[in-house]
Design a protein around this motif. Structure first.
Motif, PDB file in Angstrom:
ATOM      1  N   ASP A   1     -11.014  -8.461 -39.653  1.00 23.45           N
ATOM      2  CA  ASP A   1      -9.558  -8.468 -39.586  1.00 23.45           C
ATOM      3  C   ASP A   1      -8.996  -9.762 -40.180  1.00 23.45           C
ATOM      4  O   ASP A   1      -7.885  -9.794 -40.705  1.00 23.45           O
ATOM      5  CB  ASP A   1      -9.118  -8.319 -38.125  1.00 23.45           C
ATOM      6  N   PHE A   2      -9.787 -10.829 -40.113  1.00 20.63           N
ATOM      7  CA  PHE A   2      -9.360 -12.126 -40.634  1.00 20.63           C
ATOM      8  C   PHE A   2      -8.973 -12.031 -42.113  1.00 20.63           C
ATOM      9  O   PHE A   2      -8.034 -12.685 -42.567  1.00 20.63           O
ATOM     10  CB  PHE A   2     -10.488 -13.148 -40.449  1.00 20.63           C
ATOM     11  N   LEU A   3      -9.706 -11.186 -42.857  1.00 20.42           N
ATOM     12  CA  LEU A   3      -9.476 -11.104 -44.301  1.00 20.42           C
ATOM     13  C   LEU A   3      -8.090 -10.550 -44.636  1.00 20.42           C
ATOM     14  O   LEU A   3      -7.550 -10.818 -45.706  1.00 20.42           O
ATOM     15  CB  LEU A   3     -10.555 -10.245 -44.965  1.00 20.42           C
ATOM     16  N   ALA A   4      -7.510  -9.777 -43.722  1.00 19.35           N
ATOM     17  CA  ALA A   4      -6.178  -9.221 -43.961  1.00 19.35           C
ATOM     18  C   ALA A   4      -5.130 -10.326 -44.124  1.00 19.35           C
ATOM     19  O   ALA A   4      -4.063 -10.095 -44.681  1.00 19.35           O
ATOM     20  CB  ALA A   4      -5.781  -8.299 -42.810  1.00 19.35           C
ATOM     21  N   ARG A   5      -5.464 -11.544 -43.658  1.00 17.61           N
ATOM     22  CA  ARG A   5      -4.540 -12.667 -43.792  1.00 17.61           C
ATOM     23  C   ARG A   5      -4.868 -13.552 -44.991  1.00 17.61           C
ATOM     24  O   ARG A   5      -4.189 -14.554 -45.227  1.00 17.61           O
ATOM     25  CB  ARG A   5      -4.556 -13.501 -42.498  1.00 17.61           C
ATOM     26  N   ASN A   6      -5.900 -13.162 -45.740  1.00 13.63           N
ATOM     27  CA  ASN A   6      -6.305 -13.926 -46.920  1.00 13.63           C
ATOM     28  C   ASN A   6      -5.409 -13.556 -48.102  1.00 13.63           C
ATOM     29  O   ASN A   6      -5.268 -12.384 -48.458  1.00 13.63           O
ATOM     30  CB  ASN A   6      -7.775 -13.615 -47.245  1.00 13.63           C
ATOM     31  N   GLU A   7      -4.802 -14.543 -48.731  1.00 22.45           N
ATOM     32  CA  GLU A   7      -3.839 -14.285 -49.803  1.00 22.45           C
ATOM     33  C   GLU A   7      -4.483 -13.607 -51.015  1.00 22.45           C
ATOM     34  O   GLU A   7      -3.883 -12.728 -51.636  1.00 22.45           O
ATOM     35  CB  GLU A   7      -3.168 -15.597 -50.230  1.00 22.45           C
ATOM     36  N   GLN A   8      -5.714 -14.012 -51.347  1.00 21.98           N
ATOM     37  CA  GLN A   8      -6.404 -13.376 -52.481  1.00 21.98           C
ATOM     38  C   GLN A   8      -6.590 -11.882 -52.222  1.00 21.98           C
ATOM     39  O   GLN A   8      -6.368 -11.054 -53.103  1.00 21.98           O
ATOM     40  CB  GLN A   8      -7.789 -14.007 -52.685  1.00 21.98           C
ATOM     41  N   PHE A   9      -7.024 -11.557 -50.999  1.00 17.86           N
ATOM     42  CA  PHE A   9      -7.245 -10.163 -50.639  1.00 17.86           C
ATOM     43  C   PHE A   9      -5.923  -9.398 -50.624  1.00 17.86           C
ATOM     44  O   PHE A   9      -5.835  -8.278 -51.134  1.00 17.86           O
ATOM     45  CB  PHE A   9      -7.929 -10.082 -49.269  1.00 17.86           C
ATOM     46  N   GLN A  10      -4.886  -9.977 -50.050  1.00 25.90           N
ATOM     47  CA  GLN A  10      -3.575  -9.330 -50.014  1.00 25.90           C
ATOM     48  C   GLN A  10      -3.077  -9.020 -51.421  1.00 25.90           C
ATOM     49  O   GLN A  10      -2.583  -7.914 -51.689  1.00 25.90           O
ATOM     50  CB  GLN A  10      -2.568 -10.234 -49.291  1.00 25.90           C
TER      51      GLN A  10
END
Length: 304
Positions: free
Chosen positions: A81-90
């Motif tokens: 779930d942490f990755l959902a807050r990653n700007e690159q991933f977004q």
């Protein structure tokens, strides 16, 4: 200079999981030597994606993108779930939605399309992101709608950013009213769909197999009452109407007022719904229930 064939590039990609453009570059650098090309990719951190491909990815983001008369929605999964807050991933997920808006809902076509602002394809960018961030990721599904007159409205429940969240809805609204009014109606219907999770747009669209299963269950329940068959038949008909009110969008009670039918609300607005889609992040993916402490201990070689 050795000839870098498509077959050679494909073989390297299968061995490493790296993107096509990266594989071609590696083979050029290694003058066609497969082992040297693998080493080149490993040194660049681009073959790491292959090692992560077996890990369950049930988190991530849903994204929507829209243009006049059409809209698209995608789900891109990751491990945490942490990755959902990653700007690159977004940014990646938002771009994938834009690509789907142009090429359609076929996931393989999306992967093969050129990544906006990048050198390679969407698949290449995904592989690069996996290697950079260190999590398994996948483009799970996409849906697109278009209308000849009207709007395809979008709704994102609890958005983390505009157009990005965990529950997304598309609603195709046909009509001659002002586009802004149709978009507002579509968004309200989208909120309704997010809350009620209908299975079908109208009665005709209900899955025949699901309907038969429901009838069989209701018939058995009715027979347990000991009533005659003609009464049982009427009981089942009444209960099937209730079933439609639960699973059919147009037959549901409008959540915004608790009394109108969705069908009546749409008709009153002079519109017609021609399709909808609801994506909830990770639905249907079997998540691995693990003991995180035990995993850390195992990785560290502690215990048994």
């Amino acid at each position: 200079m050795a000839e870098i064939t498509a077959a050679l590039v494909r073989d390297l990609r299968e061995k490493t999981g790296a993107g096509m453009m990266d594989c071609k570059k590696a083979l050029v650098e290694a003058n066609g030597d497969m082992e040297a090309a693998i080493d080149w990719l490993r040194k660049k951190g681009l073959s790491a994606a292959a090692k992560k491909s077996g890990r369950v990815a049930a988190e991530g983001l849903v994204a929507v993108a829209s243009a006049p008369l059409k809209a698209a929605m995608v789900e891109v999964n990751a491990e945490t779930d942490f990755l959902a807050r990653n700007e690159q991933f977004q940014n990646f997920v938002a771009q994938v939605a834009e690509v789907a808006l142009e090429v359609g809902e076929d996931v393989e076509a999306i992967k093969a399309a050129r990544y906006p602002g990048g050198e390679g394809t969407v698949a290449d960018e995904l592989t690069r992101l996996i290697a950079t961030i260190g999590e398994n990721m996948s483009i799970r599904r996409a849906r697109t709608f278009s209308v000849s007159q009207g709007a395809v409205a979008t709704y994102m429940h609890n958005a983390v950013k505009p157009g990005l969240g965990k529950i997304g809805v598309l609603v195709a609204v046909e009509g001659a009213s002002e586009v802004a009014a149709l978009e507002t109606l579509g968004r309200q219907v989208g909120m309704h769909i997010a809350a009620t999770r209908p299975d079908a747009l109208d009665v005709d669209a209900v899955d025949p197999a699901a309907l038969e299963r429901e009838k069989a269950v209701l018939s058995e329940q009715a027979r347990a009452s000991g009533k005659p068959e003609n009464i049982i038949e009427k009981m089942v008909e009444g209960r099937i109407r209730k079933y439609y009110e639960e699973v059919v969008l147009l037959e549901q009670v409008w959540v915004h007022d608790g009394e109108s039918r969705v069908r009546k609300v749409v008709e009153k607005a002079g519109a017609r719904l021609t399709g909808f889609a609801r994506f909830q992040l990770g639905e249907g993916i079997e998540k691995q229930a693990g003991d995180f402490a035990a995993e850390v201990a195992a990785a560290a070689g502690v215990g048994g």
